[in-house]
Design a protein around this motif. Structure first.
Motif, PDB file in Angstrom:
ATOM      1  N   ALA A 293       0.829  -1.207   0.000  1.00 45.74           N
ATOM      2  CA  ALA A 293       0.000   0.000   0.000  1.00 45.74           C
ATOM      3  C   ALA A 293       0.862   1.256   0.000  1.00 45.74           C
ATOM      4  N   ALA A 294       1.940   1.257   0.797  1.00 45.97           N
ATOM      5  CA  ALA A 294       2.840   2.418   0.842  1.00 45.97           C
ATOM      6  C   ALA A 294       3.476   2.658  -0.518  1.00 45.97           C
ATOM      7  N   ALA A 295       3.887   1.571  -1.173  1.00 47.57           N
ATOM      8  CA  ALA A 295       4.491   1.704  -2.500  1.00 47.57           C
ATOM      9  C   ALA A 295       3.500   2.269  -3.510  1.00 47.57           C
ATOM     10  N   LEU A 296       2.258   1.805  -3.449  1.00 44.04           N
ATOM     11  CA  LEU A 296       1.238   2.309  -4.374  1.00 44.04           C
ATOM     12  C   LEU A 296       0.980   3.794  -4.154  1.00 44.04           C
ATOM     13  N   ILE A 297       0.936   4.212  -2.904  1.00 46.55           N
ATOM     14  CA  ILE A 297       0.722   5.623  -2.587  1.00 46.55           C
ATOM     15  C   ILE A 297       1.807   6.486  -3.205  1.00 46.55           C
ATOM     16  N   HIS A 298       3.030   5.939  -3.249  1.00 40.22           N
ATOM     17  CA  HIS A 298       4.168   6.759  -3.668  1.00 40.22           C
ATOM     18  C   HIS A 298       4.685   6.398  -5.064  1.00 40.22           C
ATOM     19  N   GLY A 299       3.785   5.852  -5.902  1.00 40.04           N
ATOM     20  CA  GLY A 299       4.088   5.791  -7.318  1.00 40.04           C
ATOM     21  C   GLY A 299       4.449   4.450  -7.908  1.00 40.04           C
ATOM     22  N   ALA A 300       4.358   3.366  -7.153  1.00 44.80           N
ATOM     23  CA  ALA A 300       4.690   2.061  -7.709  1.00 44.80           C
ATOM     24  C   ALA A 300       3.653   1.625  -8.736  1.00 44.80           C
ATOM     25  N   ASN A 301       4.090   0.854  -9.711  1.00 42.20           N
ATOM     26  CA  ASN A 301       3.176   0.256 -10.677  1.00 42.20           C
ATOM     27  C   ASN A 301       2.306  -0.781  -9.953  1.00 42.20           C
ATOM     28  N   PRO A 302       0.973  -0.684 -10.070  1.00 41.98           N
ATOM     29  CA  PRO A 302       0.095  -1.588  -9.309  1.00 41.98           C
ATOM     30  C   PRO A 302       0.375  -3.071  -9.554  1.00 41.98           C
ATOM     31  N   LEU A 303       0.584  -3.457 -10.817  1.00 43.44           N
ATOM     32  CA  LEU A 303       0.839  -4.864 -11.122  1.00 43.44           C
ATOM     33  C   LEU A 303       2.161  -5.322 -10.524  1.00 43.44           C
ATOM     34  N   ASN A 304       3.176  -4.468 -10.618  1.00 46.61           N
ATOM     35  CA  ASN A 304       4.476  -4.815 -10.039  1.00 46.61           C
ATOM     36  C   ASN A 304       4.383  -4.932  -8.523  1.00 46.61           C
ATOM     37  N   ALA A 305       3.622  -4.020  -7.904  1.00 45.02           N
ATOM     38  CA  ALA A 305       3.481  -4.049  -6.444  1.00 45.02           C
ATOM     39  C   ALA A 305       2.763  -5.317  -5.991  1.00 45.02           C
ATOM     40  N   LEU A 306       1.724  -5.709  -6.728  1.00 40.13           N
ATOM     41  CA  LEU A 306       0.983  -6.916  -6.379  1.00 40.13           C
ATOM     42  C   LEU A 306       1.853  -8.160  -6.568  1.00 40.13           C
ATOM     43  N   ALA A 307       2.606  -8.189  -7.657  1.00 37.83           N
ATOM     44  CA  ALA A 307       3.494  -9.323  -7.904  1.00 37.83           C
ATOM     45  C   ALA A 307       4.555  -9.424  -6.818  1.00 37.83           C
ATOM     46  N   ARG A 308       5.085  -8.301  -6.407  1.00 36.17           N
ATOM     47  CA  ARG A 308       6.089  -8.292  -5.345  1.00 36.17           C
ATOM     48  C   ARG A 308       5.501  -8.800  -4.036  1.00 36.17           C
ATOM     49  N   TYR A 309       4.259  -8.413  -3.751  1.00 33.84           N
ATOM     50  CA  TYR A 309       3.586  -8.859  -2.526  1.00 33.84           C
ATOM     51  C   TYR A 309       3.487 -10.373  -2.488  1.00 33.84           C
ATOM     52  N   TYR A 310       3.020 -10.991  -3.580  1.00 29.91           N
ATOM     53  CA  TYR A 310       2.865 -12.448  -3.593  1.00 29.91           C
ATOM     54  C   TYR A 310       4.227 -13.149  -3.606  1.00 29.91           C
ATOM     55  N   LEU A 311       5.211 -12.540  -4.247  1.00 29.95           N
ATOM     56  CA  LEU A 311       6.560 -13.121  -4.241  1.00 29.95           C
ATOM     57  C   LEU A 311       7.138 -13.157  -2.836  1.00 29.95           C
ATOM     58  N   GLU A 312       6.973 -12.057  -2.096  1.00 33.35           N
ATOM     59  CA  GLU A 312       7.510 -12.013  -0.737  1.00 33.35           C
ATOM     60  C   GLU A 312       6.784 -12.997   0.181  1.00 33.35           C
ATOM     61  N   LEU A 313       5.477 -13.135   0.015  1.00 34.90           N
ATOM     62  CA  LEU A 313       4.726 -14.119   0.789  1.00 34.90           C
ATOM     63  C   LEU A 313       5.232 -15.533   0.501  1.00 34.90           C
TER      64      LEU A 313
END
Length: 244
Positions: free
Chosen positions: A212-232
């Motif tokens: 969520a913090a990354a999205l607020i500050h300009g991250a690409n939504p698809l990249n942010a979601l992919a990163r979230y599932y990768l880290e999990l």
């Protein structure tokens, strides 16, 4: 004029660890330090111990750790602020003097370095921290927040910690200011951090809030979601290996 540091220690029922934290602050060879304890209404004797050490202490209910951080920042008299949790300690007696010298010489607004994560026996589990760009910070919280020293003027100019976050408010704050201030990196271990903090114990929430913090500050939504599932997934695999 000598630059003053304010160390802020948030704590809740930290009687088992806060003595080591306080001792590590008192052992610093830098003279101009104030140490403020922000207590969340402890019931285990923490407050009595803190007061016996002659430290400034506020003890009252709060809405979470970032509320405690913000209270300390508002109370701080120092030019530079460092948040040192009750279960963390400075790695050696010259940490503060080294950091303050770097901030002064490089005219930086924010300075960070490495931390050692240690287990309950005091053994080093891993080193955390990295010199990085904002784009790298958007991908993942790669900075060890207990190593971060910030000029008070940064909080005055860009705001304090968002209390909408429970465990990743430090990531959001760093993303908010990263490209707006002068940053220094010290390639040495500044803090020993005991495992078991909020982000360690609430892994999934930590990753969601960082996304969520990354999205607020300009991250690409698809990249942010992919990163979230990768880290999990990485966390699940590490947990599986540790069980085996």
């Amino acid at each position: 004029m000598n630059t003053k540091l304010t160390v802020i220690t948030p704590v809740l029922n930290g009687i088992n660890t806060i003595a080591d934290c306080i001792a590590s602050v008192k052992a610093q060879n830098y003279k101009y330090i104030e140490h403020i304890i922000i207590d969340g209404n402890s019931t285990d004797g923490t407050v009595a111990f803190v007061l016996s050490q002659g430290l400034r202490c506020v003890s009252e209910n709060d809405t979470g750790v970032y509320d405690a951080f913000n209270k300390g920042i508002l109370m701080a008299d120092g030019d530079v602020i460092h948040i040192l949790n009750a279960d963390d300690c400075y790695a050696h007696e010259q940490v503060v003097s080294n950091v303050m010298a770097t901030i002064t010489q490089e005219e930086s607004d924010l300075c960070h370095g490495y931390i050692h994560q240690v287990n309950s026996q005091g053994n080093v589990v891993q080193r955390v921290g990295k010199q990085l760009t904002k784009n790298e910070l958007l991908q993942k919280m790669r900075i060890a927040h207990p190593s971060v020293f910030v000029r008070k003027s940064v909080y005055d100019n860009y705001g304090r910690f968002s209390q909408g976050f429970k465990v990743a408010g430090d990531h959001e704050f760093l993303l908010r200011v990263w490209s707006k201030v002068r940053i220094s990196f010290i390639p040495e271990v500044l803090v020993n951090m005991r495992l078991g903090g909020l982000s360690n114990s609430q892994v999934s929430l930590s990753y969601r809030e960082s996304m969520a913090a990354a999205l607020i500050h300009g991250a690409n939504p698809l990249n942010a979601l992919a990163r979230y599932y990768l880290e999990l997934l990485k966390n699940k695999l590490l947990s599986f290996r540790s069980i085996k």
